[in-house]
Design an enzyme around this catalytic site. Structure first.
Site, PDB file in Angstrom:
ATOM      1  N   CYS A 132      -5.637 -10.506  -9.846  1.00 52.09           N
ATOM      2  CA  CYS A 132      -4.221 -10.820  -9.633  1.00 52.09           C
ATOM      3  C   CYS A 132      -4.040 -12.233  -9.529  1.00 52.09           C
ATOM      4  O   CYS A 132      -4.103 -12.778  -8.297  1.00 52.09           O
ATOM      5  CB  CYS A 132      -3.650  -9.966  -8.554  1.00 52.09           C
ATOM      6  SG  CYS A 132      -1.885 -10.226  -8.077  1.00 52.09           S
ATOM      7  N   CYS A 135      -1.615 -13.083  -6.899  1.00 48.70           N
ATOM      8  CA  CYS A 135      -1.910 -12.622  -5.260  1.00 48.70           C
ATOM      9  C   CYS A 135      -2.907 -14.004  -4.883  1.00 48.70           C
ATOM     10  O   CYS A 135      -2.718 -14.302  -3.615  1.00 48.70           O
ATOM     11  CB  CYS A 135      -2.592 -11.473  -5.077  1.00 48.70           C
ATOM     12  SG  CYS A 135      -1.989  -9.950  -6.052  1.00 48.70           S
ATOM     13  N   ASP A 136      -3.572 -14.339  -5.609  1.00 47.61           N
ATOM     14  CA  ASP A 136      -4.894 -15.037  -5.066  1.00 47.61           C
ATOM     15  C   ASP A 136      -5.137 -16.623  -5.545  1.00 47.61           C
ATOM     16  O   ASP A 136      -5.803 -17.148  -5.357  1.00 47.61           O
ATOM     17  CB  ASP A 136      -6.181 -14.226  -5.599  1.00 47.61           C
ATOM     18  CG  ASP A 136      -6.231 -13.020  -4.645  1.00 47.61           C
ATOM     19  OD1 ASP A 136      -5.550 -12.935  -3.536  1.00 47.61           O
ATOM     20  OD2 ASP A 136      -6.995 -11.992  -5.184  1.00 47.61           O
TER      21      ASP A 136
HETATM   22  C1  FAD Z   1      -8.211  -7.414  -5.532  1.00 52.55           C
HETATM   23  C2  FAD Z   1      -6.887  -7.358  -5.188  1.00 52.55           C
HETATM   24  C3  FAD Z   1      -5.930  -7.957  -4.586  1.00 52.55           C
HETATM   25  C4  FAD Z   1      -4.656  -8.189  -4.301  1.00 52.55           C
HETATM   26  N1  FAD Z   1      -3.941  -8.968  -3.582  1.00 52.55           N
HETATM   27  C5  FAD Z   1      -2.705  -8.664  -3.402  1.00 52.55           C
HETATM   28  C6  FAD Z   1      -1.789  -9.688  -2.583  1.00 52.55           C
HETATM   29  O1  FAD Z   1      -2.394 -10.577  -1.937  1.00 52.55           O
HETATM   30  N2  FAD Z   1      -0.566  -9.515  -2.540  1.00 52.55           N
HETATM   31  C7  FAD Z   1      -0.041  -8.445  -2.923  1.00 52.55           C
HETATM   32  O2  FAD Z   1       1.363  -8.179  -2.886  1.00 52.55           O
HETATM   33  N3  FAD Z   1      -0.528  -7.643  -3.913  1.00 52.55           N
HETATM   34  C8  FAD Z   1      -2.044  -7.647  -4.255  1.00 52.55           C
HETATM   35  N4  FAD Z   1      -2.452  -6.830  -4.652  1.00 52.55           N
HETATM   36  C9  FAD Z   1      -1.734  -5.738  -5.595  1.00 52.55           C
HETATM   37  C10 FAD Z   1      -1.512  -4.565  -4.590  1.00 52.55           C
HETATM   38  O3  FAD Z   1      -2.859  -3.960  -3.978  1.00 52.55           O
HETATM   39  C11 FAD Z   1      -0.965  -3.295  -5.323  1.00 52.55           C
HETATM   40  O4  FAD Z   1       0.347  -3.821  -6.066  1.00 52.55           O
HETATM   41  C12 FAD Z   1      -0.323  -2.313  -4.265  1.00 52.55           C
HETATM   42  O5  FAD Z   1      -1.877  -2.024  -3.488  1.00 52.55           O
HETATM   43  C13 FAD Z   1       0.162  -1.005  -5.086  1.00 52.55           C
HETATM   44  O6  FAD Z   1       0.367  -0.063  -4.276  1.00 52.55           O
HETATM   45  P1  FAD Z   1       0.412   1.201  -4.468  1.00 52.55           P
HETATM   46  O7  FAD Z   1       0.555   2.106  -3.428  1.00 52.55           O
HETATM   47  O8  FAD Z   1       1.421   1.582  -5.770  1.00 52.55           O
HETATM   48  O9  FAD Z   1      -0.974   1.707  -5.268  1.00 52.55           O
HETATM   49  P2  FAD Z   1      -2.516   1.547  -4.800  1.00 52.55           P
HETATM   50  O10 FAD Z   1      -2.832   0.587  -3.805  1.00 52.55           O
HETATM   51  O11 FAD Z   1      -3.013   1.452  -6.219  1.00 52.55           O
HETATM   52  O12 FAD Z   1      -2.829   3.063  -4.155  1.00 52.55           O
HETATM   53  C14 FAD Z   1      -2.886   4.177  -4.788  1.00 52.55           C
HETATM   54  C15 FAD Z   1      -3.545   5.503  -3.913  1.00 52.55           C
HETATM   55  O13 FAD Z   1      -3.230   6.715  -4.574  1.00 52.55           O
HETATM   56  C16 FAD Z   1      -4.224   7.308  -4.506  1.00 52.55           C
HETATM   57  N5  FAD Z   1      -4.618   8.093  -5.544  1.00 52.55           N
HETATM   58  C17 FAD Z   1      -4.862   7.821  -6.958  1.00 52.55           C
HETATM   59  N6  FAD Z   1      -4.930   8.989  -7.644  1.00 52.55           N
HETATM   60  C18 FAD Z   1      -4.586  10.033  -6.740  1.00 52.55           C
HETATM   61  C19 FAD Z   1      -4.730  11.563  -6.912  1.00 52.55           C
HETATM   62  N7  FAD Z   1      -5.092  12.005  -7.994  1.00 52.55           N
HETATM   63  N8  FAD Z   1      -4.544  12.242  -5.748  1.00 52.55           N
HETATM   64  C20 FAD Z   1      -4.425  11.733  -4.705  1.00 52.55           C
HETATM   65  N9  FAD Z   1      -4.267  10.319  -4.441  1.00 52.55           N
HETATM   66  C21 FAD Z   1      -4.488   9.410  -5.517  1.00 52.55           C
HETATM   67  C22 FAD Z   1      -5.397   6.376  -4.061  1.00 52.55           C
HETATM   68  O14 FAD Z   1      -6.570   6.877  -3.453  1.00 52.55           O
HETATM   69  C23 FAD Z   1      -4.750   5.208  -3.565  1.00 52.55           C
HETATM   70  O15 FAD Z   1      -4.685   5.658  -1.963  1.00 52.55           O
HETATM   71  C24 FAD Z   1      -4.029  -6.917  -5.029  1.00 52.55           C
HETATM   72  C25 FAD Z   1      -4.586  -5.974  -5.864  1.00 52.55           C
HETATM   73  C26 FAD Z   1      -6.015  -6.203  -5.845  1.00 52.55           C
HETATM   74  C27 FAD Z   1      -6.872  -5.133  -6.712  1.00 52.55           C
END
Ligand code: FAD
Length: 307
Positions: A132, A135-136
């Site tokens: 990302c 983000c970084d």
């Molecule tokens: C390395 C990295 C650095 C980042 N840095 C930043 C940053 O500095 N700032 C920023 O704003 N964003 C950052 N992001 C992006 C940010 O992390 C994501 O946009 C955010 O986490 C999305 O949140 P979410 O809850 O939609 O999904 P996710 O964080 O992807 O969470 C998904 C959840 O669903 C669960 N899940 C999936 N499938 C199933 C299933 N079938 N049954 C039950 N549970 C399930 C997983 O276990 C997880 O708990 C970064 C991402 C990465 C990879």
């Protein structure tokens, strides 16, 4: 019968849990295989509002988890594996076995960045390896960085990174970009971007502290290898939305992202969708949290309507 089940414990799921729990709905949160979601894999988060000095990703997630628990959310490490919308409720299969019944469902299962599958990759994420640029990127000022990929997102990330990095190497396994013509031209015109064609990363090379110092590149036609010093590698080869249990039942776009109406609504009343599983554009913690809030408020409204 549950009132609200939330699938996922990333920013979207945990924010939905805070709102649903504060509305006295005692939500059940399924954490899946990556409790805490993508932020649990990173280090400093500098763009989440409210933390002027930044906050460690796992710490931010632990805070959200504690906040959701404090108001009465319940957590289970189960995974959703099947989905059956009924007339007045939803059946959700967990761990390939048991079926749960719920009046409303919030799908916040996120997306997984695609990585290269190299040996020390997991260890390097957050230490000079990320997916990302938004983000970084700002952490890597006046140092050389690399972007891997050849599509529009790789081109976009490379162009964005030229604001900070001294040099942006764009590593692509083919001899031209698959990005749209306009993006490819922008990349070509930019002096700071140096494409490295027909090449793949063979290995990441960390320094003594475990931070990215260089990559070993392999030319795919000659198999020759050479070392390229870079402070960070941005892998931009796409994301995979975690939406398999809903295939054929909820609307998806061509890349497998769930499609929503009015931000968080699905085609079934009582089934809401939040965060990266439906977001191919922003993919940020704050936008996921915002959608989680909206999904919980819609679920609460839907449940009040049933009463
Ligand atoms: C390395 C990295 C650095 C980042 N840095 C930043 C940053 O500095 N700032 C920023 O704003 N964003 C950052 N992001 C992006 C940010 O992390 C994501 O946009 C955010 O986490 C999305 O949140 P979410 O809850 O939609 O999904 P996710 O964080 O992807 O969470 C998904 C959840 O669903 C669960 N899940 C999936 N499938 C199933 C299933 N079938 N049954 C039950 N549970 C399930 C997983 O276990 C997880 O708990 C970064 C991402 C990465 C990879």
């Amino acid at each position: 019968m549950e009132k609200v089940i939330i699938v996922g414990s990333g920013c979207a799921g945990l924010t939905a849990a805070i709102y649903a729990a504060r509305a006295n709905l005692s939500p059940l949160v399924l954490e899946g295989r990556q409790p805490g979601g993508q932020l649990s894999t990173t280090t400093l988060v500098e763009n989440f509002p409210g933390f002027p000095d930044g906050i460690d990703g796992p710490q931010l997630i632990m805070n959200m988890h504690a906040q959701a628990e404090k108001f009465g959310s319940r957590f289970s490490y189960s995974e959703a594996t099947g989905f059956e919308p009924m007339n007045s409720h939803v059946r959700l299969q967990i761990d390939g076995e048991q079926w749960l019944e719920t009046q409303s469902l919030i799908i916040a299962s996120g997306a997984s960045a695609k990585w290269l599958g190299l040996q020390n990759e997991e260890k390097m994420i957050g230490h000079g390896l990320t997916s990302c640029a938004t983000c970084d990127g700002a952490f890597y000022r006046n140092v050389p960085v690399a972007v891997v990929g050849g599509g529009d997102s790789a081109a976009e990330e490379a162009l964005f990174l030229t604001r900070f990095a001294s040099k942006v190497y764009l590593i692509h396994r083919r001899d031209k970009l698959r990005a749209s013509k306009i993006m490819a031209e922008r990349v070509q015109r930019c002096d700071k971007i140096e494409p490295i064609w027909n090449s793949v990363i063979a290995r990441y090379v960390p320094d003594q502290k475990g931070e990215m110092a260089a990559v070993d590149l392999r030319d795919v036609s000659t198999q020759e290898e050479r070392r390229l010093p870079v402070a960070c590698v941005f892998v931009a080869i796409g994301h995979e939305p975690n939406a398999k249990p809903y295939a054929g039942k909820l609307e998806m776009d061509g890349e497998g992202y769930l499609v929503t109406k009015k931000l968080v609504e699905s085609k079934y009343p009582g089934v809401f969708i939040a965060g990266d599983v439906a977001d191919r554009v922003y993919k940020q913690a704050i936008t996921a949290a915002g959608a989680g809030c909206a999904a919980a408020m819609e679920a609460e409204k839907y449940l009040s309507g049933l009463e």
